[in-house]
Design an enzyme around this catalytic site. Structure first.
Site, PDB file in Angstrom:
ATOM      1  N   ILE A 160     -71.977  -9.995  39.138  1.00  0.00           N
ATOM      2  CA  ILE A 160     -72.144  -8.672  38.525  1.00  0.00           C
ATOM      3  C   ILE A 160     -70.914  -7.797  38.784  1.00  0.00           C
ATOM      4  CG2 ILE A 160     -73.583  -6.596  38.443  1.00  0.00           C
ATOM      5  CD1 ILE A 160     -75.984  -8.365  39.186  1.00  0.00           C
ATOM      6  N   ASP A 199     -64.351  -7.969  48.671  1.00  0.00           N
ATOM      7  CA  ASP A 199     -65.382  -8.997  48.874  1.00  0.00           C
ATOM      8  C   ASP A 199     -64.900  -9.866  50.035  1.00  0.00           C
ATOM      9  OD1 ASP A 199     -67.576 -10.699  46.717  1.00  0.00           O
ATOM     10  OD2 ASP A 199     -66.930 -11.480  48.661  1.00  0.00           O
ATOM     11  N   ALA A 213     -77.387  -2.365  43.078  1.00  0.00           N
ATOM     12  CA  ALA A 213     -77.466  -3.667  43.758  1.00  0.00           C
ATOM     13  C   ALA A 213     -78.858  -3.866  44.339  1.00  0.00           C
ATOM     14  CB  ALA A 213     -76.394  -3.771  44.828  1.00  0.00           C
ATOM     15  N   ARG A 214     -79.087  -3.319  45.508  1.00  0.00           N
ATOM     16  CA  ARG A 214     -80.380  -3.447  46.179  1.00  0.00           C
ATOM     17  C   ARG A 214     -80.629  -2.175  46.970  1.00  0.00           C
ATOM     18  NH1 ARG A 214     -82.714  -6.741  43.711  1.00  0.00           N
ATOM     19  NH2 ARG A 214     -83.161  -8.886  44.202  1.00  0.00           N
ATOM     20  N   ASP A 266     -80.142   2.851  40.674  1.00  0.00           N
ATOM     21  CA  ASP A 266     -81.096   2.033  39.911  1.00  0.00           C
ATOM     22  C   ASP A 266     -82.065   1.361  40.873  1.00  0.00           C
ATOM     23  OD1 ASP A 266     -82.065   0.771  37.479  1.00  0.00           O
ATOM     24  OD2 ASP A 266     -81.151  -1.095  38.191  1.00  0.00           O
ATOM     25  N   GLU A 320     -89.196   1.185  47.021  1.00  0.00           N
ATOM     26  CA  GLU A 320     -89.669   0.901  45.666  1.00  0.00           C
ATOM     27  C   GLU A 320     -91.094   0.384  45.786  1.00  0.00           C
ATOM     28  OE1 GLU A 320     -87.164  -1.459  43.060  1.00  0.00           O
ATOM     29  OE2 GLU A 320     -85.357  -0.565  43.880  1.00  0.00           O
ATOM     30  N   HIS A 367     -84.928   0.684  38.347  1.00  0.00           N
ATOM     31  CA  HIS A 367     -84.581  -0.745  38.540  1.00  0.00           C
ATOM     32  C   HIS A 367     -84.588  -1.503  37.215  1.00  0.00           C
ATOM     33  CE1 HIS A 367     -84.526  -3.967  41.908  1.00  0.00           C
ATOM     34  NE2 HIS A 367     -83.789  -4.356  40.881  1.00  0.00           N
ATOM     35  N   GLY A 415     -81.669  -2.464  35.681  1.00  0.00           N
ATOM     36  CA  GLY A 415     -80.327  -3.032  35.466  1.00  0.00           C
ATOM     37  C   GLY A 415     -80.318  -4.291  34.609  1.00  0.00           C
ATOM     38  N   ALA A 416     -81.266  -5.169  34.861  1.00  0.00           N
ATOM     39  CA  ALA A 416     -81.251  -6.460  34.159  1.00  0.00           C
ATOM     40  C   ALA A 416     -82.126  -6.445  32.915  1.00  0.00           C
ATOM     41  CB  ALA A 416     -81.755  -7.541  35.109  1.00  0.00           C
TER      42      ALA A 416
END
Ligand SMILES: NC(=O)c1ccc[n+]([C@@H]2O[C@H](COP(=O)([O-])OP(=O)(O)OC[C@H]3O[C@@H](n4cnc5c(N)ncnc54)[C@H](O)[C@@H]3O)[C@@H](O)[C@H]2O)c1
Length: 316
Positions: free
Chosen positions: A157, A176, A243-244, A268, A273, A291, A293-294
């Protein structure tokens, strides 16, 4: 052979499976009836998203199962190692929604940089009486072009988001710990392609340079962005977490917004949650999505067809 898509599957996935001769069942069987249903119907492939769980008891009790498929990324709802030990194939579609998440990040970034998150809240309330006031309030927008996007986590992503950023004329810097560089290929509508090599740099440098920061790291112990990281960012930077929940310290973020260190942010995903903190939901400096995103039709189509391809290559 029979495929039970217990949490649904796109029509494109059904079509691809049926073309290969599979019978696709899209009934949603309740969790407690699933073992019986699989055995009675001699199901070969069980497809799930996040709702259905596939634990050891089910794996042991259903000898007809050959493949377990997860439409999407996370496989927390499946006892993956155990299933593989028992000779089952476990598949997922980790790349299918990368571009969808990347576009949501840009939805937030374009929105935040022009205060759309606020004007969409305020125009319905005072757009008729206070048009000029709102026009003035939101006059100091900024463009994304020419600015620097910092990307933390340069996997699927992160790289998809970097490609959108490059297409939008932004500079991209990335961190990263497990990747030195990435080759990104931007494809255009007429078949032209442009390649970019992005070498990753240190987290400190990304935080220092980013006008906009976006996170694409997996869930981990501890925050990736907390008070110290926020303090090391540019004054007035904008941050996105798709992300999370738990990779950004939400309390530190709100404090950084209150102090003006961070001007605005988008979330997001949330530490809590499905009931995020009210202080986030009511914060006018935040652009918020639940949430999603996808959650695009294209990602669902890709998930369906990718699962179908993998099932065919395993079973046919
Ligand atoms: N918002 C949504 O709806 C949505 C949808 C899909 C995925 N996600 C989330 O997006 C995240 C990224 O997914 P992906 O498919 O790109 O995963 P990926 O595994 O392809 O990439 C993650 C990258 O993060 C790197 N990384 C790990 N720890 C890091 C750290 N501390 N700092 C910087 N980089 C670090 C890894 O080396 C890896 O390259 C995951 O958390 C996933 O759960 C969100």
């Amino acid at each position: 052979m029979k495929v039970l898509a217990n949490d649904g599957i796109s029509q494109s996935g059904i079509d691809a499976l049926e073309k290969d001769g599979f019978e696709v069942i899209t009934t949603t069987v309740a969790q407690e009836q699933l073992i019986n249903y699989i055995n009675e119907n001699q199901i070969d492939v069980l497809l799930v998203r996040s709702a259905t769980t596939v634990r050891k008891d089910l794996i042991d009790a259903c000898p007809s199962l050959k493949v377990i498929g997860r439409g999407g990324v996370g496989m927390d709802n499946i006892d993956v190692a155990y299933a593989r030990e028992k000779g089952l194939k476990v598949i997922n579609t980790p790349a299918a929604s990368s571009h969808s998440v990347a576009e949501l990040v840009f939805g937030h970034l374009y929105g935040l940089s022009r205060f759309l998150h606020n004007s969409n809240r305020e125009m319905p309330l005072e757009g008729d009486k206070n048009f000029k006031g709102l026009k003035k309030a939101y006059a100091k927008g900024t463009e994304l072009k020419g600015k620097t996007l910092g990307v933390l986590g340069f996997g699927r992503i992160g790289q998809a988001t970097a490609k959108v950023a490059l297409g939008a004329g932004m500079k991209v810097v990335a961190f990263d710990p497990f990747l030195e560089k990435a080759d990104l290929e931007l494809e255009f509508f007429d078949g032209q392609k442009v390649s970019f090599e992005i070498k990753t740099i240190s987290k400190e440098d990304v935080l220092k340079q980013a006008d906009f920061l976006t996170l694409h790291v997996p869930a981990q112990d501890g925050y990736v962005i907390g008070e110290a990281e926020l303090n090391s960012m540019k004054d007035g930077a904008i941050l996105v977490n798709a992300a999370r929940g738990g990779v950004v310290d939400e309390i530190a973020l709100v404090k950084a917004i209150e102090s003006g260190k961070i001007s605005r942010a988008a979330l997001d995903v949330y530490e809590k949650e499905p009931q995020p903190e009210m202080g986030l939901l009511m914060n006018p400096a935040l652009s918020l999505t639940p949430h999603t995103g996808a959650a695009t039709n294209e990602a669902q189509d890709r998930i369906g067809t990718e699962l179908a391809q993998q099932i065919a290559s395993i079973l046919l």
